[in-house]
Design an enzyme around this catalytic site. Structure first.
Site, mmCIF file in Angstrom:
data_model
loop_
_atom_site.group_PDB
_atom_site.id
_atom_site.type_symbol
_atom_site.label_atom_id
_atom_site.label_comp_id
_atom_site.label_asym_id
_atom_site.label_seq_id
_atom_site.Cartn_x
_atom_site.Cartn_y
_atom_site.Cartn_z
ATOM 1 N N HIS A 24 37.972 60.933 48.211
ATOM 2 C CA HIS A 24 37.074 59.792 47.990
ATOM 3 C C HIS A 24 37.573 58.823 46.929
ATOM 4 O O HIS A 24 36.943 57.793 46.691
ATOM 5 C CB HIS A 24 35.686 60.310 47.605
ATOM 6 N N ASP A 25 38.665 59.155 46.245
ATOM 7 C CA ASP A 25 39.215 58.274 45.218
ATOM 8 C C ASP A 25 40.483 57.568 45.679
ATOM 9 O O ASP A 25 41.135 56.887 44.903
ATOM 10 C CB ASP A 25 39.588 59.089 43.962
ATOM 11 N N GLU A 51 40.314 69.261 39.478
ATOM 12 C CA GLU A 51 40.929 67.934 39.563
ATOM 13 C C GLU A 51 41.699 67.756 38.257
ATOM 14 O O GLU A 51 41.107 67.453 37.224
ATOM 15 C CB GLU A 51 39.876 66.831 39.715
HETATM 16 C C1 GLC Z 1 36.828 61.962 39.260
HETATM 17 C C2 GLC Z 1 36.096 61.636 40.534
HETATM 18 C C3 GLC Z 1 35.859 60.166 40.588
HETATM 19 C C4 GLC Z 1 35.023 59.766 39.409
HETATM 20 C C5 GLC Z 1 35.622 60.253 38.085
HETATM 21 C C6 GLC Z 1 34.608 60.226 36.989
HETATM 22 O O1 GLC Z 1 38.081 61.387 39.215
HETATM 23 O O2 GLC Z 1 36.789 62.134 41.631
HETATM 24 O O3 GLC Z 1 35.244 59.766 41.787
HETATM 25 O O4 GLC Z 1 34.895 58.382 39.370
HETATM 26 O O5 GLC Z 1 36.071 61.588 38.163
HETATM 27 O O6 GLC Z 1 33.669 61.254 37.147
#
Ligand code: GLC
Ligand code: CA
Length: 554
Positions: free
Chosen positions: A328-329, A256
């Site tokens: 999920h975000d 990510e």
């Molecule tokens: C990433 C996850 C997210 C989370 C963040 C902190 O962006 O996908 O859901 O809130 O990291 O871990």
């Protein structure tokens, strides 16, 4: 490019809390996933990524881990997990876990020890800094709002948390921290995991000192990514991570990664790159506002198309991106990337086709395959997500009224994608026999797996055909390795591209407009897949009605 075992596969993200509840406590669990493996196999899934199931106080829904070696009891036991690995293997499905190693939970033993003695060994596991003139060490705003520094009571020290204050950042400059993390990663890989999705990883490299920057908001703070963007040398850390863990197991890793520096793509996803692949967030970024959800621009087809095309062209010859419509975000893609007139089944199928046949690794998100949509909540109490609460506050502070701020959340909330999976038209959409932890989208009587499985023209049935086409003997090669060549980009409301190799030339073309269009050169060829009866080839070319999509072998 070196061939890899995961090329040509299709992945699926499970948000475990909302997938399927096997014991009626209202929370999805590992046994629930086991029960649905056949469903996923039938859909055409080869790889599953499960969002965090480690022990956690759930301040950020499991992205705050208090013990990396334990399964949270809400999800089941380690025996359940081992069984999941075995059952998945039987079906030739690989399992990925979520790797949250930029930060841990403030309840983690390391942090508890650090708090008790910030000057001691465990203090070095985190970032403790002295305040400046009775204030925070620097003016960073955390991702979830407010200062990124939290005061340690009774001292003049603050600790750094780029996310919630319950998610202290781990100090990657400390070799001991890295060794602890690598040991943990290898422990999971030894169990038979195929790899990891790697959370928020760009944040692990900080600047040497923590300088203040020009504030970018009325709160006098600046987004913490300013500092992250300035930090140099993340490559060394990521190469060490790869060498010490993934590479030894031939494991798959998907990063990510936001805020990558220009020109670093090859270092990230080339043959010797830090990761196997990383998500393409460019289409999402085209929908974001300058300050928050409240000032996000209206969806713009052309911005979306350019973002998508540019990513495809940039990664060609370097590596693969992981393509998503949602996760999920993010809100649901079928609610975000389609104009109002296109938000029916045809539009959903069209969007799916364009995304799934791109060059790269498709990652479906649970519910996407049945066309799940954003969910309207009646009040803020119905939301759970920490970020939604923060964004709501920001919207109100910016002068929006309650109704407007609720509307912003409806469009952008992360909970849109987190509502329970809609399995059937029965109580709670068949997700749980108990009380679901988050509201079920009331549209479940229309949009659900059982209904769509019986209907050959449903979104779900279409997804099965689409994935089967992508993975078929005849076309797998071109859809995996074929070039991406954009087409008809001068044509209004059309997104089209060829996937082409030395044997085959496939045109994927979609009409996001409201009227019928013909694509002239599409007049020779065979339609391999279409989403509407009236998509056709005539003398004048390939005819696409509004929301029509076709996959044509030229
Ligand atoms: C990433 C996850 C997210 C989370 C963040 C902190 O962006 O996908 O859901 O809130 O990291 O871990
Ligand atoms: Ca349960």
């Amino acid at each position: 490019m070196k061939k890899q075992w995961w090329h040509g596969k299709v992945a699926y993200q499970i948000y475990p809390k909302s997938f399927y509840d096997s014991n009626g406590d209202g929370i999805g669990d590992i046994r629930g996933i086991i029960e649905k493996l056949d469903y996923l196999k039938d859909l055409g899934i080869d790889i599953i990524w499960i969002s965090p199931i480690y022990q956690s106080p759930f301040v950020d829904q499991g992205y705050d881990i208090s013990d990396y070696y334990k399964i949270d009891p809400a999800f089941g036991t380690m025996e359940d997990f081992d069984e999941l690995l075995r059952e998945a293997k039987k079906r030739e499905i690989s399992i990925l876990m979520d790797l949250v190693i930029n930060h841990c939970s403030d309840q983690h033993e390391w942090f508890q020890k650090a708090l008790a003695d910030p000057e001691g060994e465990y203090g070095q596991y985190f970032y403790f800094e002295k305040g400046k003139n009775g204030k925070e060490p620097s003016n960073y705003r955390s991702y979830f709002g407010g200062s990124a520094w939290e005061k340690v009571p009774g001292t003049d020290l603050y600790y750094l948390h780029l996310f919630a204050k319950e998610q202290p950042d781990l100090n990657w400059e400390n070799k001991k921290v890295r060794e602890e993390l690598f040991r943990m990663i290898n422990w999971w890989l030894d169990k038979g995991l195929a790899g990891f999705r790697i959370d928020a990883i760009i944040n692990i490299k900080k600047t040497d000192s923590f300088p203040d920057y020009e504030p970018d908001g009325d709160d006098g703070l600046v987004r913490c990514t300013r500092m992250v963007e300035e930090a140099e040398g993340i490559g060394e850390l990521l190469q060490e991570l790869r060498r010490e863990t993934f590479q030894r197991h031939d494991a798959f890793s998907v990063g990510e990664v936001f805020n990558m520096k220009e020109g670093e793509l090859e270092e990230f996803i080339g043959d010797e790159g830090h990761f196997s692949t990383m998500f393409d967030f460019a289409p999402l970024e085209a929908t974001l506002g300058g300050h928050g959800w409240y000032d996000a621009p209206e969806y713009d087809f052309y911005k979306w198309r350019s973002a998508l095309t540019a990513s495809q062209l940039t990664c060609q010859g370097i590596g693969f991106l992981a393509n998503i419509i949602e996760n999920h975000d993010e809100p649901r893609g079928a609610s975000t990337y389609l104009p109002a007139y296109a938000q029916g089944d045809d539009g959903t199928k069209m969007l799916a086709t364009v995304s799934i046949l791109l060059r790269g690794l498709p990652f479906l998100y649970q519910g996407q395959e049945i066309g799940m949509k954003n969910c309207r909540m009646e009040s803020m109490e119905e939301y759970d997500d920490i970020d939604t609460k923060n964004q709501y506050k920001m919207a109100i502070n910016a002068g929006l009224c309650v109704e407007e701020a609720m509307d912003v959340c409806f469009k952008h909330s992360r909970d849109n994608a987190r509502t329970p999976m809609q399995w059937n038209a029965g109580k709670n959409a068949g997700f749980t026999s108990g009380r679901p932890w988050l509201k079920v989208n009331p549209n479940y009587t229309e949009i659900n797996v059982e209904k769509e499985e019986r209907d050959a023209s449903s979104v779900l049935s279409y997804y099965k055909e689409l994935l089967a086409l992508r993975k078929s003997e005849a076309y797998r090669e071109v859809f995996t390795y074929g070039d991406f060549i954009p087409a008809y980009d001068g044509q209004e409301k059309i997104i089209a591209y060829h996937r082409k190799d030395k044997d085959k030339d496939i045109l994927v073309a979609a009409n996001f407009g409201e009227g019928e269009t013909a694509l002239h050169e599409g007049n020779r060829g065979k339609i391999l897949l279409k989403n509407r009866e009236d998509v056709r080839i005539e003398k004048g070319g390939l005819v696409l009605p509004s929301c029509g999509v076709a996959v044509v072998e030229c």
